[in-house]
Design an enzyme around this catalytic site. Structure first.
Site, PDB file in Angstrom:
ATOM      1  N   ASP A   3      -0.193  -4.821  12.986  1.00  0.00           N
ATOM      2  CA  ASP A   3      -1.567  -5.194  13.340  1.00  0.00           C
ATOM      3  C   ASP A   3      -2.351  -5.681  12.115  1.00  0.00           C
ATOM      4  O   ASP A   3      -3.349  -6.375  12.253  1.00  0.00           O
ATOM      5  CB  ASP A   3      -2.291  -3.994  13.948  1.00  0.00           C
ATOM      6  CG  ASP A   3      -1.472  -3.341  15.044  1.00  0.00           C
ATOM      7  OD1 ASP A   3      -1.868  -3.422  16.207  1.00  0.00           O
ATOM      8  OD2 ASP A   3      -0.410  -2.766  14.726  1.00  0.00           O
ATOM      9  N   HIS A  16      -2.782  -0.287  16.112  1.00  0.00           N
ATOM     10  CA  HIS A  16      -1.667   0.158  15.271  1.00  0.00           C
ATOM     11  C   HIS A  16      -0.316   0.083  15.985  1.00  0.00           C
ATOM     12  O   HIS A  16       0.633   0.702  15.539  1.00  0.00           O
ATOM     13  CB  HIS A  16      -1.879   1.604  14.800  1.00  0.00           C
ATOM     14  CG  HIS A  16      -2.759   1.734  13.594  1.00  0.00           C
ATOM     15  ND1 HIS A  16      -4.071   1.370  13.590  1.00  0.00           N
ATOM     16  CD2 HIS A  16      -2.513   2.196  12.340  1.00  0.00           C
ATOM     17  CE1 HIS A  16      -4.604   1.612  12.402  1.00  0.00           C
ATOM     18  NE2 HIS A  16      -3.672   2.107  11.620  1.00  0.00           N
ATOM     19  N   SER A  44      -5.217  -4.666   0.372  1.00  0.00           N
ATOM     20  CA  SER A  44      -5.531  -6.099   0.388  1.00  0.00           C
ATOM     21  C   SER A  44      -4.326  -6.813   0.969  1.00  0.00           C
ATOM     22  O   SER A  44      -3.490  -7.347   0.240  1.00  0.00           O
ATOM     23  CB  SER A  44      -5.755  -6.613  -1.041  1.00  0.00           C
ATOM     24  OG  SER A  44      -6.827  -5.992  -1.661  1.00  0.00           O
ATOM     25  N   GLU A  45      -4.235  -6.787   2.289  1.00  0.00           N
ATOM     26  CA  GLU A  45      -3.032  -7.362   2.904  1.00  0.00           C
ATOM     27  C   GLU A  45      -2.858  -8.822   2.521  1.00  0.00           C
ATOM     28  O   GLU A  45      -1.735  -9.296   2.331  1.00  0.00           O
ATOM     29  CB  GLU A  45      -3.083  -7.205   4.429  1.00  0.00           C
ATOM     30  CG  GLU A  45      -2.771  -5.804   4.934  1.00  0.00           C
ATOM     31  CD  GLU A  45      -3.930  -4.815   4.765  1.00  0.00           C
ATOM     32  OE1 GLU A  45      -5.045  -5.268   4.443  1.00  0.00           O
ATOM     33  OE2 GLU A  45      -3.722  -3.609   4.965  1.00  0.00           O
ATOM     34  N   GLU A  66       0.842  -1.200   0.000  1.00  0.00           N
ATOM     35  CA  GLU A  66       0.000   0.000   0.000  1.00  0.00           C
ATOM     36  C   GLU A  66       0.875   1.247   0.000  1.00  0.00           C
ATOM     37  O   GLU A  66       1.837   1.323   0.765  1.00  0.00           O
ATOM     38  CB  GLU A  66      -0.922  -0.040   1.229  1.00  0.00           C
ATOM     39  CG  GLU A  66      -1.947  -1.162   1.109  1.00  0.00           C
ATOM     40  CD  GLU A  66      -2.444  -1.681   2.443  1.00  0.00           C
ATOM     41  OE1 GLU A  66      -2.441  -0.913   3.434  1.00  0.00           O
ATOM     42  OE2 GLU A  66      -2.828  -2.869   2.510  1.00  0.00           O
TER      43      GLU A  66
END
Ligand SMILES: Cc1ncc(C[n+]2csc(CCOP(=O)(O)OP(=O)(O)O)c2C)c(N)n1
Ligand SMILES: [Mg+2]
Length: 823
Positions: free
Chosen positions: A557, A599, A531-532, A501
C-alpha cells in the site's frame, strides 16, 4: 562503530533555544579584474564562449518552434523545447570547474546545463580520451556524422559532437545521445558527467541523492549536483532527497572510512517562475529560497543565495561548496538567482508576467554584462566578443543542418521486430557484480553468522524423511530462503547494498533480514527515513552510478508514496537512455494481510502495467530463493512481491526441499505445482495454497482433477506451459489476491483466449479479490478468493458441479450487475 545513539532524557528535556546562523545572500563582490589573479584570460573568455554557444543553441530551437525555420532552414519540431535563454551564466558558472567525474542531474529545462557541462568536460579531457569516448559511444554513430567535415582540433571536433549529439537527441534521431529515445527533456551524456535530466520536475531530487550515496559507499571522489527548478522545491522527491542526504548516520554511525555527509549540491535554478506561477509571493512562502536550508541540519546545509547572472559568482560558489563536500560536510543548498527570457516553452505568451519585468532582466543579460566586464578588464576587445558570438552561431548552424536532415540523421525504426525498444525495455544481462573490483565488505565469515548457524539446524523441507509434515517452526520458510540468497549475494557482490525502513537491527519489518546486521556495516545495510519515494529514487541514482541496490517497501500500500519513482524513474531510464544504462535494482514489496484497507492491498497488477519493470511473486521457499538469486544477478529493475501470508511457509513442492547453496529460478517461467487433467488453475502469489485446497475438494467431492500452475512471475511471462496445460484440460480458472478489475489475471485470461481459443470448452474465468477496499481481517474472507469461491467460479462458469449450491452470487448476471455499479 556505535550501534545507535543514546537518547538522554536530561538532554532532551533541557530548556534552550535553536539559533540560526545568517544565510549569505549575493555575497560575491569580486570583479573580472580581481579574478584575473585566479583565472587566465583564456579561461575567462571561455566562459563567454560557452554562454554564447548555449544562447545560439537555444535560439535555434526558439526560432524553429516559433517560425518553423532557423537561418532559412525549415524544420518542424513536434517535440518540446523548454529553453534556458537568459539562464546561461548559471549553467556555465556551475560547470566551469567541475571535472568529468563530477555528475550533474537536472530537469526538463537542461539544454544549457548539458552544453555547459559538456564544454567544460571537453576542456578538461585529454584528446585521446575524447576520441575514445566519441568512438566508443554507441559504436561511434554520433561521431560518424560529425567527423565527415571535422574542423581543426580534437576539441573542436568534440564541441561539434556535443552540439550535434544534443540536437539530434532533441529531434529524436538515432545518432542522438540517447538514440532519440529521451528527447529534449531527458537528454544526457554520461561520459561528460551529464546524467539523466528529468521531465518529472523535482524527479532528480532523490535520484541524485542516491548518486551521492554511491560516492560515499564506494569512497569515490567527485561531487553530484542536482539542478532543480525553484518552483519544484515543494515536490516530495526533492524534500525526501534532501532529508535522505542529510541523515545523521553518515557522520555518526558509519565507520570511519565511509563517514561523511553526502557529496551533493542541491542547486535550485531560481528563475522565479514555475510555468506561470510565482513561488515567491504566490505558491511558496520562503521569500528567499536559501532560507529553506536552515532547518535541515545544524549546518543549515551551508545554504546561500548567489547571483546566477554573474558567471564568476557561480564559479566561486561551486568551488567553495565543492571544498565543503570534499571535507564530508554535505549536503549543500544553493539558491542560484537567474531569469528565463523565453516563455516556459516557446508557445507560452508570458501572460503571467509584465513585459517591463522581462525587459528589466534583459538589461542585465549576462552575455552583455559579462562581455562588458571582460572588455573593461582588458581581457579582450569588443570585436573579440562579436567573433566569439559568430563562431558559436556557425557551430550551432552546422550541427542544426545535420540534425534536421533525415538522410544524415534518421530516426530509429520501431516498427520492425527486434527494434531498438524491443531490445532496450530490458537489458536482460546476468552480471555477478556491476562493480567487479569492489570488495564485498563484510564483518564476519558467512558461516559465523548467527542466523546461518540457526538455519543449519532446520529442515529444508516441510516433510521429514518418511514424508510426514513437520511443525512449521522446524522448517526453513520463505523469509529464511530469501535471507539465504540475499546474504550470499552480499558476500559475493561488492556493489550490493540494501536499505529501507527498519532494515537493520529490526531485520526488516517482517524479519527477512534478521542476521544481516551481524554481517554488514552500515554502508551496506541501513535504515532509511520513512521516505518511500527516496527509498526507490535513491536506489535508481545508486544504480545509475554503477551500483546494485536491494530496497524494501514495507507494505504494498505504501507503493503509492513511491509512485513516481517506481513508475517513471525505475522503469524508464534503461530505454530512455537508448540502452546505455543498466538498472540493477530489486524492490522487495511485501503484500500485507490482516491489517485492512491501507495495509493489505495487492498492487502487483499496477506494477505489471508499467513497461520496463520485471514483476515477480514467488510463493514457495524454493522459488523465492532461486528467484531472488536471479533478480540480484540481473541488470533490470525487479519488483519482488512477497506475501505476508506465506512468510512462514515451508517448502512443500521441491523434491529435497530448499537447496542450501546457490541455484537460480529463471524469472518469467510459471511452474506446475500439481498435475491434473480436467481444469487448469493458474495462480499468482499466495492464492496458490487456497487453489490447492480447492483442487483437493474438487477431486474428492466431484472427481475433477485440477492442474495447479503457479505463475511465479507476471512480467516477463512465458505462456508455453500454461497453453500446453489448457490444451490438455480445455478449461482454465485464474486466481489471485489482487482486485479482479484490471488485474494481471485479466491480461493472462485475454492472452490465453487468444493463444488457445480452439481448445477451450469454456471461457477463461478470472477470480480476483472483490473490487472493494480490503476489509479488516475478521471479515476479509468475503474479499479474498477462498476455496469456496473457486468452487463457485467452477460451478457457475466452467463445469456445473453435481448438487453444488454456490456460496455467494457469482453468476454472469450477478457479475454484470456488480460491474454496472462499479463493483
Ligand atoms: C511532477 C510534475 N508536475 C508538473 C509538471 C509540469 N511542469 C513542467 S515545468 C513546470 C514548472 C517547473 O518550474 P521550475 O521547477 O521552477 O522549473 P523551470 O520551468 O522554471 O525551469 C511544471 C509545473 C511536470 N513536468 N512534472
Ligand atoms: Mg522556475
Amino acid at each position: 562503530m556505535p550501534k545507535c545513539q543514546f537518547i538522554n532524557p536530561d538532554d532532551m528535556r533541557r530548556k534552550c533555544s535553536i539559533e540560526f546562523e545568517p544565510i549569505p545572500v549575493n555575497a560575491y563582490s569580486r570583479t573580472v579584474k580581481d579574478e584575473l589573479a585566479r583565472f587566465s584570460p583564456v579561461q575567462l573568455l571561455r566562459i563567454q564562449r560557452d554562454m554564447e554557444v548555449i544562447r545560439a543553441f537555444e535560439t535555434s530551437l526558439n526560432e524553429v518552434k516559433l517560425r518553423g525555420q532557423y537561418k532559412g532552414i525549415e524544420y518542424s519540431h513536434r517535440g518540446p523545447a523548454h529553453l534556458s535563454l537568459g539562464q546561461e551564466a548559471s549553467a556555465v558558472g556551475q560547470a566551469f570547474l567541475l571535472g568529468p567525474g563530477d555528475h550533474i542531474y537536472g530537469s526538463h529545462r537542461s539544454h544549457g546545463e548539458i552544453l555547459a557541462k559538456g564544454l567544460s568536460a571537453i576542456e578538461k579531457l585529454p584528446d585521446d580520451s575524447l576520441m575514445d569516448i566519441m568512438r566508443g559511444y554507441f559504436g561511434g554513430a554520433c561521431l560518424a556524422v560529425v567527423e565527415k567535415d571535422a574542423r581543426g582540433s580534437v576539441k573542436d571536433l568534440a564541441v561539434d559532437y556535443l552540439i550535434y549529439g544534443a540536437l539530434a537527441e532533441i529531434f529524436g534521431r538515432e545518432a542522438g545521445f540517447n538514440k532519440g529515445m529521451g528527447g529534449s527533456m531527458h537528454a544526457f551524456f554520461p561520459p561528460f558527467g551529464i546524467f539523466p535530466n528529468n521531465a518529472i520536475v523535482g524527479g532528480s531530487g532523490d535520484i541524485s541523492a542516491g548518486a551521492a550515496l554511491f560516492r560515499r559507499v564506494h569512497r569515490r571522489g567527485g561531487i553530484i549536483i542536482a539542478n532543480i527548478g525553484d518552483a519544484s522545491l515543494g515536490c516530495g522527491p526533492v524534500w525526501e532527497g534532501i532529508c535522505f542526504a542529510s541523515m545523521d548516520q553518515f557522520t555518526k554511525l558509519w565507520d570511519a572510512s565511509h563517514r561523511g555527509g553526502l557529496p551533493i549540491i542541491f542547486n535550485f535554478v531560481n528563475n522565479f517562475y514555475g510555468m506561470g506561477g510565482q513561488p515567491v509571493g504566490e505558491t511558496m512562502g520562503f521569500e528567499i529560497l536559501a532560507r529553506l536550508g536552515a532547518g535541515v541540519n545544524p549546518r543549515q546545509m551551508h545554504a546561500e543565495r548567489i547571483d546566477g547572472l554573474n558567471p564568476l559568482a557561480v564559479v566561486d560558489a561551486v568551488a567553495r561548496k565543492k571544498e565543503i563536500l570534499e571535507r564530508g560536510e554535505g549536503p549543500v543548498l544553493l539558491d542560484t538567482v537567474t531569469y528565463r527570457f523565453s516563455g516556459h516553452s516557446p508557445s507560452d505568451a508570458s501572460s503571467y508576467r509584465e513585459k517591463a519585468e522581462v525587459e528589466a532582466w534583459q538589461k542585465v543579460d549576462s552575455l552583455i554584462t559579462y562581455a562588458a566586464a571582460l572588455v573593461d578588464a582588458g581581457v579582450c576587445a569588443k570585436g573579440d566578443v562579436e567573433a566569439i558570438r559568430q563562431s558559436a552561431e556557425t557551430i550551432v548552424l552546422k550541427a542544426f543542418k545535420k540534425a534536421v536532415n533525415l538522410e544524415i540523421s534518421p530516426r530509429a525504426d520501431l516498427k520492425a521486430a527486434g527494434s531498438l525498444l524491443d531490445r532496450t525495455m530490458f537489458s536482460n544481462e546476468r552480471v555477478e557484480s556491476p562493480l567487479p573490483d569492489a570488495i564485498p565488505e563484510v564483518l564476519i565469515p558467512k558461516n559465523e553468522n548467527p542466523r546461518v548457524k540457526q538455519l543449519a539446524t532446520k529442515s529444508r523441507s516441510a516433510f521429514d524423511a518418511s514424508g510426514n509434515r513437520l511443525p512449521k517452526g522446524r522448517c526453513i520458510n520463505i523469509r529464511d530462503a530469501i535471507f539465504e540468497a540475499v546474504l550470499d549475494r552480499f558476500y559475493a557482490d561488492g556493489a550490493l547494498i540494501a536499505y529501507g525502513e527498519e532494515n537493520r537491527d529490526w531485520g526488516g519489518a517482517f524479519g527477512v533480514y534478521r542476521g544481516l546486521t551481524e554481517s554488514l556495516g552500515y554502508h551496506r545495510l541501513f535504515n532509511s527515513p520513512i521516505s518511500e519515494g527516496a527509498i526507490i529514487g535513491t536506489a535508481v541514482g545508486y544504480a545509475l552510478e554503477g551500483g546494485r541496490a536491494l530496497v524494501e517497501l514495507m507494505y504494498c500500500d505504501f507503493l503509492g508514496r513511491a509512485g513516481d519513482e517506481v513508475f517513471n524513474q525505475l522503469s524508464k531510464w534503461q530505454s530512455m537512455s537508448g540502452g546505455l544504462l543498466r538498472m540493477p535494482v530489486v524492490v522487495r514489496i511485501s503484500i500485507g494481510s490482516k491489517y485492512g484497507a491501507q495495509h493489505s492491498q495487492d498492487w502487483s497488477a499496477m506494477c505489471a502495467h508499467v513497461p520496463g519493470l520485471k514483476v515477480v511473486f514467488p510463493s514457495t521457499p524454493y522459488d523465492a530463493k532461486g528467484m531472488m538469486y536471479s533478480a540480484l544477478l540481473g541488470t533490470d529493475p525487479v519488483i519482488f512481491f512477497e506475501s505476508q501470508r506465506t512468510y512462514d511457509q515451508p517448502e512443500e513442492f521441491a523434491p529435497g526441499g530448499v537447496p542450501a547453496g546457490f541455484y537460480e529460478v529463471p524469472l518469467g517461467e510459471p511452474d506446475v505445482k500439481k498435475e491434473g487433467r480436467d481444469l487448469t488453475i493458474l495462480t499468482v502469489g499466495a492464492t496458490l495454497y487456497r487453489a490447492l485446497e480447492a483442487a483437493a475438494i474438487l477431486n474428492a467431492k466431484y472427481g475433477i482433477s485440477a492442474e495447479v500452475i503457479d505463475a511465479r512471475s507476471i512480467v516477463p511471462f512465458n505462456y508455453e506451459k500454461v497453453v500446453e496445460s489448457v490444451k490438455k484440460t480445455r478449461r482454465v480458472l485464474l486466481a489471485s489476491d489482487a482486485c479482479q478489475r484490471g488485474s494481471a489475471l485479466e491480461t493472462f485470461a485475454a492472452n490465453i483466449t487468444q493463444f488457445a481459443f480452439g481448445c477451450l470448452d469454456a471461457p477463461p474465468v478470472v477470480l480476483g479479490a472483490r473490487n472493494w477496499i480490503t476489509p479488516p481481517d475478521e471479515i476479509e474472507d468475503a474479499f479474498f478468493p477462498y476455496p469456496a469461491d473457486f468452487l463457485d467460479a467452477v460451478h457457475e462458469h466452467i463445469i456445473p458441479l453435481d448438487g453444488y449450491a454456490p456460496v455467494r452470487p457469482s453468476s454472469a448476471s450477478d457479475l454484470m450487475k456488480r460491474s454496472a455499479e462499479g463493483l
